[in-house]
Write a protein that holds these residues in place. Sequence first.
Motif, PDB file in Angstrom:
ATOM      1  N   PHE A   1      -6.876  51.750  22.264  1.00  0.00           N
ATOM      2  CA  PHE A   1      -5.775  52.389  21.550  1.00  0.00           C
ATOM      3  C   PHE A   1      -4.965  51.350  20.794  1.00  0.00           C
ATOM      4  O   PHE A   1      -5.029  50.156  21.080  1.00  0.00           O
ATOM      5  CB  PHE A   1      -4.880  53.161  22.524  1.00  0.00           C
ATOM      6  CG  PHE A   1      -4.186  52.274  23.525  1.00  0.00           C
ATOM      7  CD1 PHE A   1      -2.869  51.878  23.325  1.00  0.00           C
ATOM      8  CD2 PHE A   1      -4.845  51.825  24.664  1.00  0.00           C
ATOM      9  CE1 PHE A   1      -2.234  51.048  24.238  1.00  0.00           C
ATOM     10  CE2 PHE A   1      -4.217  51.003  25.575  1.00  0.00           C
ATOM     11  CZ  PHE A   1      -2.903  50.611  25.362  1.00  0.00           C
ATOM     12  N   ASP A   2      -4.182  51.812  19.835  1.00  0.00           N
ATOM     13  CA  ASP A   2      -3.290  50.952  19.064  1.00  0.00           C
ATOM     14  C   ASP A   2      -2.108  50.596  19.954  1.00  0.00           C
ATOM     15  O   ASP A   2      -1.258  51.433  20.237  1.00  0.00           O
ATOM     16  CB  ASP A   2      -2.840  51.694  17.808  1.00  0.00           C
ATOM     17  CG  ASP A   2      -1.929  50.866  16.912  1.00  0.00           C
ATOM     18  OD1 ASP A   2      -1.457  49.789  17.338  1.00  0.00           O
ATOM     19  OD2 ASP A   2      -1.672  51.314  15.780  1.00  0.00           O
ATOM     20  N   GLY A   3      -2.075  49.372  20.404  1.00  0.00           N
ATOM     21  CA  GLY A   3      -1.079  48.946  21.376  1.00  0.00           C
ATOM     22  C   GLY A   3       0.338  48.825  20.861  1.00  0.00           C
ATOM     23  O   GLY A   3       1.267  48.683  21.648  1.00  0.00           O
ATOM     24  N   VAL A   4       0.545  48.878  19.547  1.00  0.00           N
ATOM     25  CA  VAL A   4       1.907  48.782  19.014  1.00  0.00           C
ATOM     26  C   VAL A   4       2.436  50.130  18.531  1.00  0.00           C
ATOM     27  O   VAL A   4       3.563  50.230  18.073  1.00  0.00           O
ATOM     28  CB  VAL A   4       2.008  47.722  17.878  1.00  0.00           C
ATOM     29  CG1 VAL A   4       1.676  46.343  18.408  1.00  0.00           C
ATOM     30  CG2 VAL A   4       1.130  48.080  16.704  1.00  0.00           C
ATOM     31  N   CYS A   5       1.633  51.165  18.645  1.00  0.00           N
ATOM     32  CA  CYS A   5       2.006  52.513  18.212  1.00  0.00           C
ATOM     33  C   CYS A   5       2.721  53.239  19.351  1.00  0.00           C
ATOM     34  O   CYS A   5       2.149  53.396  20.440  1.00  0.00           O
ATOM     35  CB  CYS A   5       0.744  53.261  17.799  1.00  0.00           C
ATOM     36  SG  CYS A   5       0.928  55.030  17.592  1.00  0.00           S
ATOM     37  N   ASN A   6       3.945  53.697  19.105  1.00  0.00           N
ATOM     38  CA  ASN A   6       4.701  54.404  20.145  1.00  0.00           C
ATOM     39  C   ASN A   6       4.004  55.698  20.574  1.00  0.00           C
ATOM     40  O   ASN A   6       3.979  56.022  21.760  1.00  0.00           O
ATOM     41  CB  ASN A   6       6.118  54.709  19.671  1.00  0.00           C
ATOM     42  CG  ASN A   6       6.994  53.487  19.655  1.00  0.00           C
ATOM     43  OD1 ASN A   6       6.785  52.542  20.415  1.00  0.00           O
ATOM     44  ND2 ASN A   6       7.975  53.477  18.769  1.00  0.00           N
TER      45      ASN A   6
ATOM     46  N   SER B   1       0.671  58.509  24.590  1.00  0.00           N
ATOM     47  CA  SER B   1      -0.571  59.226  24.868  1.00  0.00           C
ATOM     48  C   SER B   1      -1.331  58.584  26.018  1.00  0.00           C
ATOM     49  O   SER B   1      -1.874  59.277  26.878  1.00  0.00           O
ATOM     50  CB  SER B   1      -1.456  59.267  23.618  1.00  0.00           C
ATOM     51  OG  SER B   1      -0.813  59.980  22.593  1.00  0.00           O
ATOM     52  N   VAL B   2      -1.380  57.253  26.045  1.00  0.00           N
ATOM     53  CA  VAL B   2      -2.047  56.546  27.142  1.00  0.00           C
ATOM     54  C   VAL B   2      -1.339  56.857  28.457  1.00  0.00           C
ATOM     55  O   VAL B   2      -1.982  57.135  29.474  1.00  0.00           O
ATOM     56  CB  VAL B   2      -2.109  55.029  26.875  1.00  0.00           C
ATOM     57  CG1 VAL B   2      -2.467  54.258  28.129  1.00  0.00           C
ATOM     58  CG2 VAL B   2      -3.107  54.742  25.769  1.00  0.00           C
ATOM     59  N   ASN B   3      -0.018  56.830  28.447  1.00  0.00           N
ATOM     60  CA  ASN B   3       0.730  57.159  29.667  1.00  0.00           C
ATOM     61  C   ASN B   3       0.450  58.590  30.114  1.00  0.00           C
ATOM     62  O   ASN B   3       0.328  58.859  31.318  1.00  0.00           O
ATOM     63  CB  ASN B   3       2.221  56.929  29.461  1.00  0.00           C
ATOM     64  CG  ASN B   3       2.567  55.458  29.445  1.00  0.00           C
ATOM     65  OD1 ASN B   3       1.967  54.666  30.158  1.00  0.00           O
ATOM     66  ND2 ASN B   3       3.515  55.091  28.620  1.00  0.00           N
ATOM     67  N   PHE B   4       0.314  59.504  29.164  1.00  0.00           N
ATOM     68  CA  PHE B   4      -0.016  60.890  29.475  1.00  0.00           C
ATOM     69  C   PHE B   4      -1.395  60.974  30.138  1.00  0.00           C
ATOM     70  O   PHE B   4      -1.572  61.658  31.147  1.00  0.00           O
ATOM     71  CB  PHE B   4       0.015  61.733  28.195  1.00  0.00           C
ATOM     72  CG  PHE B   4      -0.371  63.157  28.409  1.00  0.00           C
ATOM     73  CD1 PHE B   4       0.574  64.088  28.813  1.00  0.00           C
ATOM     74  CD2 PHE B   4      -1.686  63.578  28.224  1.00  0.00           C
ATOM     75  CE1 PHE B   4       0.219  65.415  29.025  1.00  0.00           C
ATOM     76  CE2 PHE B   4      -2.047  64.891  28.432  1.00  0.00           C
ATOM     77  CZ  PHE B   4      -1.097  65.811  28.833  1.00  0.00           C
ATOM     78  N   VAL B   5      -2.368  60.271  29.573  1.00  0.00           N
ATOM     79  CA  VAL B   5      -3.725  60.293  30.143  1.00  0.00           C
ATOM     80  C   VAL B   5      -3.714  59.690  31.548  1.00  0.00           C
ATOM     81  O   VAL B   5      -4.320  60.249  32.472  1.00  0.00           O
ATOM     82  CB  VAL B   5      -4.728  59.562  29.223  1.00  0.00           C
ATOM     83  CG1 VAL B   5      -6.078  59.406  29.906  1.00  0.00           C
ATOM     84  CG2 VAL B   5      -4.886  60.307  27.900  1.00  0.00           C
TER      85      VAL B   5
END
Length: 141
Positions: free
Chosen positions: A7-12, A17-21
Amino acid sequence: MSAVVLFDGVCNFCDASVNFVIEHDREGYFTFAPLQSEAGKQLVSEHGLSSEIAAGEPNDDRIPIDSVILIEDGKAYTHSTAALRIVRRLGGLWSWLYVLIIVPAPIRDFFYRLFARYRYRMFGRKDQCMLPSAEVRARFL
């Protein structure tokens, strides 16, 4: 068996979305790496994708990436296909979104790319990649 989400690590939005997953992936099926990390760059290269294009600087003819990447069973999935394959593993009502896979990929990806183009304007960006908590850190490459 597991899969890797790049994932794009600087995109809020991507960070959220990663935290959601992570929260909904009860089996711990997914591991994660920012596209900007060494592990992310290596996986992107191994699968014939372009990290330069992922960073917004197209300079070669490899597959352009402005998206999440899912590496599952040795194959890289991008754009809406990656997103749908991720939600299908989350269980509950979220997995029902996978039915959208019947929509032809060019149509799904048109809307995915449109959103991706404006994600920084809508949600902002960070100066650096997220730092996962100690309990989640084991799920990052």
